[in-house]
Design an enzyme around this catalytic site. Structure first.
Site, PDB file in Angstrom:
ATOM      1  N   GLU A  94       5.155 -48.197 -27.098  1.00  0.00           N
ATOM      2  CA  GLU A  94       5.327 -47.056 -28.000  1.00  0.00           C
ATOM      3  C   GLU A  94       5.294 -45.766 -27.188  1.00  0.00           C
ATOM      4  O   GLU A  94       4.411 -45.593 -26.319  1.00  0.00           O
ATOM      5  CB  GLU A  94       4.190 -47.082 -29.028  1.00  0.00           C
ATOM      6  CG  GLU A  94       4.597 -46.884 -30.447  1.00  0.00           C
ATOM      7  CD  GLU A  94       5.604 -47.918 -30.970  1.00  0.00           C
ATOM      8  OE1 GLU A  94       6.826 -47.690 -30.823  1.00  0.00           O
ATOM      9  OE2 GLU A  94       5.167 -48.919 -31.541  1.00  0.00           O
ATOM     10  N   HIS A  95       6.244 -44.882 -27.452  1.00  0.00           N
ATOM     11  CA  HIS A  95       6.395 -43.615 -26.728  1.00  0.00           C
ATOM     12  C   HIS A  95       6.658 -43.846 -25.236  1.00  0.00           C
ATOM     13  O   HIS A  95       6.320 -43.020 -24.403  1.00  0.00           O
ATOM     14  CB  HIS A  95       5.176 -42.704 -26.951  1.00  0.00           C
ATOM     15  CG  HIS A  95       5.092 -42.197 -28.359  1.00  0.00           C
ATOM     16  ND1 HIS A  95       5.746 -41.064 -28.778  1.00  0.00           N
ATOM     17  CD2 HIS A  95       4.468 -42.693 -29.445  1.00  0.00           C
ATOM     18  CE1 HIS A  95       5.504 -40.885 -30.078  1.00  0.00           C
ATOM     19  NE2 HIS A  95       4.743 -41.866 -30.508  1.00  0.00           N
TER      20      HIS A  95
ATOM     21  N   GLY B  85      10.767 -43.455 -43.809  1.00  0.00           N
ATOM     22  CA  GLY B  85       9.509 -42.827 -43.410  1.00  0.00           C
ATOM     23  C   GLY B  85       8.399 -43.807 -43.082  1.00  0.00           C
ATOM     24  O   GLY B  85       7.269 -43.408 -42.835  1.00  0.00           O
TER      25      GLY B  85
ATOM     26  N   GLY C 200       8.483 -45.833 -40.481  1.00  0.00           N
ATOM     27  CA  GLY C 200       8.514 -46.155 -39.057  1.00  0.00           C
ATOM     28  C   GLY C 200       9.293 -47.425 -38.777  1.00  0.00           C
ATOM     29  O   GLY C 200       9.094 -48.063 -37.738  1.00  0.00           O
TER      30      GLY C 200
ATOM     31  N   SER D 272      16.563 -44.461 -40.002  1.00  0.00           N
ATOM     32  CA  SER D 272      17.548 -43.511 -39.473  1.00  0.00           C
ATOM     33  C   SER D 272      18.380 -44.140 -38.361  1.00  0.00           C
ATOM     34  O   SER D 272      19.602 -43.970 -38.326  1.00  0.00           O
ATOM     35  CB  SER D 272      16.865 -42.225 -38.983  1.00  0.00           C
ATOM     36  OG  SER D 272      15.785 -42.532 -38.161  1.00  0.00           O
TER      37      SER D 272
ATOM     38  N   ASP E 276      15.490 -47.453 -30.910  1.00  0.00           N
ATOM     39  CA  ASP E 276      15.853 -47.857 -32.272  1.00  0.00           C
ATOM     40  C   ASP E 276      17.334 -48.204 -32.366  1.00  0.00           C
ATOM     41  O   ASP E 276      17.725 -49.211 -32.956  1.00  0.00           O
ATOM     42  CB  ASP E 276      15.534 -46.730 -33.264  1.00  0.00           C
ATOM     43  CG  ASP E 276      14.066 -46.345 -33.232  1.00  0.00           C
ATOM     44  OD1 ASP E 276      13.273 -47.099 -32.652  1.00  0.00           O
ATOM     45  OD2 ASP E 276      13.725 -45.285 -33.782  1.00  0.00           O
TER      46      ASP E 276
HETATM   47  C1  GLA Z   1      10.456 -43.330 -32.847  1.00  0.00           C
HETATM   48  C2  GLA Z   1      11.638 -43.012 -31.930  1.00  0.00           C
HETATM   49  C3  GLA Z   1      11.731 -44.027 -30.791  1.00  0.00           C
HETATM   50  C4  GLA Z   1      10.394 -44.201 -30.074  1.00  0.00           C
HETATM   51  C5  GLA Z   1       9.255 -44.410 -31.085  1.00  0.00           C
HETATM   52  C6  GLA Z   1       7.902 -44.410 -30.426  1.00  0.00           C
HETATM   53  O1  GLA Z   1      10.691 -44.532 -33.512  1.00  0.00           O
HETATM   54  O2  GLA Z   1      12.834 -43.019 -32.655  1.00  0.00           O
HETATM   55  O3  GLA Z   1      12.736 -43.605 -29.890  1.00  0.00           O
HETATM   56  O4  GLA Z   1      10.127 -43.116 -29.219  1.00  0.00           O
HETATM   57  O5  GLA Z   1       9.260 -43.418 -32.099  1.00  0.00           O
HETATM   58  O6  GLA Z   1       7.781 -45.486 -29.571  1.00  0.00           O
END
Ligand code: GLA
Length: 382
Positions: free
Chosen positions: A38-39, A124, A126, A130, A174
């Site tokens: 993540e991130h 929304g 996660g 989108s 994503d």
């Molecule tokens: C969102 C962003 C991704 C990624 C995640 C965190 O989903 O679209 O690119 O950075 O947050 O891992």
């Protein structure tokens, strides 16, 4: 019939009901879960996502004039423009318009289009509604013009739409997943080289449960961009192109304590992704537990993108006898917790989480039992 085929049919019907004729092209793209990483994508590190059986379908035809007409089963107001706007509108249509602007950049034709959108990816939460929308629009628009682009180029095109048109400086995870995921597998993606390989997910004895806090924090978008800026500042101080090139020994050279913590998350999370992929390759899903909890702690303490609701769901899940591991998933500040558990424990765990969550927050989470699926349908040209 697969869930993607059903959505394809629904998109065609929605188009015919809205515009009175059959669409020229249809594309169906999935949302995603992220096992771990993540991130890390915008720091050019590693991620381990899988596409899930919740999709967005787009049915579309080109128009002879430059007009744009968009219909959605989620937002009842019809959206019409005389020509494709080149500025953001500040609402959900920006994902469609941003992609259309990018496609216009690679296609000769400047014609308008009309599109009907149907979606079963919660917004929304996660789960990348989108990213799925962007990819479905891009693939349908390209097909309607008989254009073919390699999937990685489509992923980049959609990412550019989100970065420059929508204004969210997200990574490529994503869109990549919506395009190239394979059912039964997660994908280990190196976001620098874009090298990717399938990693087998556990068999039916184990399940993935997504528990949605139903919390949506307004600050999520700006905090996301802030985190990205902090990571870039830390990389600059270390003299590396991205935090992908930093190791644990570099961290003490970062003077700002906040930036140092952000970098520590990225460096440790990249290592956890590789460990998790190795455990899955070895068919040892139980070994994922500690790695998932460590990821959550790092996102909570070092990266500071969790919230009380996410923390509580992870703490409650950790008490479940059939639970292997859990962590917050996605950008943070609300949305879902990802839980890996033994399949027979699903009903009991949902009830336990619902009761424990309601005791503190006076509402229940929303549960999604998800399966991994293939990326976009019809397949993008490879
Ligand atoms: C969102 C962003 C991704 C990624 C995640 C965190 O989903 O679209 O690119 O950075 O947050 O891992």
């Amino acid at each position: 019939m697969s869930v993607a085929h059903q959505l394809d049919g629904r998109a065609r019907d929605a188009f015919r009901n809205s515009f009175g004729y059959l669409p020229r092209a249809v594309a169906v793209a999935p949302g995603r879960m992220n096992i771990i990483g993540e991130h890390t994508d915008y720091n050019l590190g590693f991620v381990l996502p899988a596409a899930i059986d919740r999709h967005v379908g787009v049915a579309l035809s080109l128009r002879k004039d430059p007009g744009v007409r968009i219909r959605s089963d989620r937002y009842p107001m019809p959206v019409d423009f005389d020509t494709l706007p080149d500025r953001r509108q500040g609402n959900w249509t920006d994902y469609v318009l941003g992609v259309a602007c990018q496609v216009r950049g690679v296609a000769e034709a400047a014609a308008g289009f009309e599109a009907a959108i149907v979606s079963e990816v919660p917004v929304g939460s996660g789960l990348s509604s989108s990213g799925a929308l962007e990819v479905a629009v891009a693939v349908a628009l390209l097909r309607a013009q008989d254009l073919q682009l390699p999937p990685l180029e489509i992923a980049r095109l959609c990412q550019r739409a989100e970065n420059s048109f929508v204004g969210a400086r997200t990574g490529v995870m994503d869109q990549f997943t919506a395009l190239l995921a394979r059912a039964g597998n997660a994908t280990l993606l190196d976001c620098r080289s874009m090298h990717h390989e399938p990693v087998p997910l556990p068999g039916p004895a184990f399940s993935w449960l997504l528990a949605d806090t139903r919390v949506r924090h307004e600050l999520a978008a700006s905090a996301y961009n802030d985190r990205r800026a902090e990571c870039e500042a830390a990389a600059r101080e270390l003299g590396v192109a991205s935090l992908r090139d930093a190791g644990p020994d570099d961290l003490e050279r970062i003077t700002d304590p906040t930036q140092r913590r952000r970098a520590r998350h990225v460096v440790s999370e990249n290592a956890r992704v590789l460990q998790a992929a190795a455990m899955l390759q070895r068919r040892s899903p139980r070994a994922l537990g500690g790695i998932l909890y460590a990821s959550h702690a790092s996102l909570r303490d070092d990266f500071a993108v969790s919230c009380r609701e996410l923390d509580l769901l992870v703490e409650l899940a950790a008490q479940g006898p059939t639970v292997v591991g859990a962590r917050m998933m996605g950008g943070g500040f609300g949305g879902c917790v990802l839980i890996l558990l033994e399949t027979p424990g699903l009903d009991g765990l949902e009830q336990y989480l619902a009761e424990g969550y309601a005791r503190v927050f006076h509402r229940t989470p929303e549960f999604h039992r998800v399966r991994s699926v293939d990326g976009v349908m019809p397949g993008a040209a490879s």
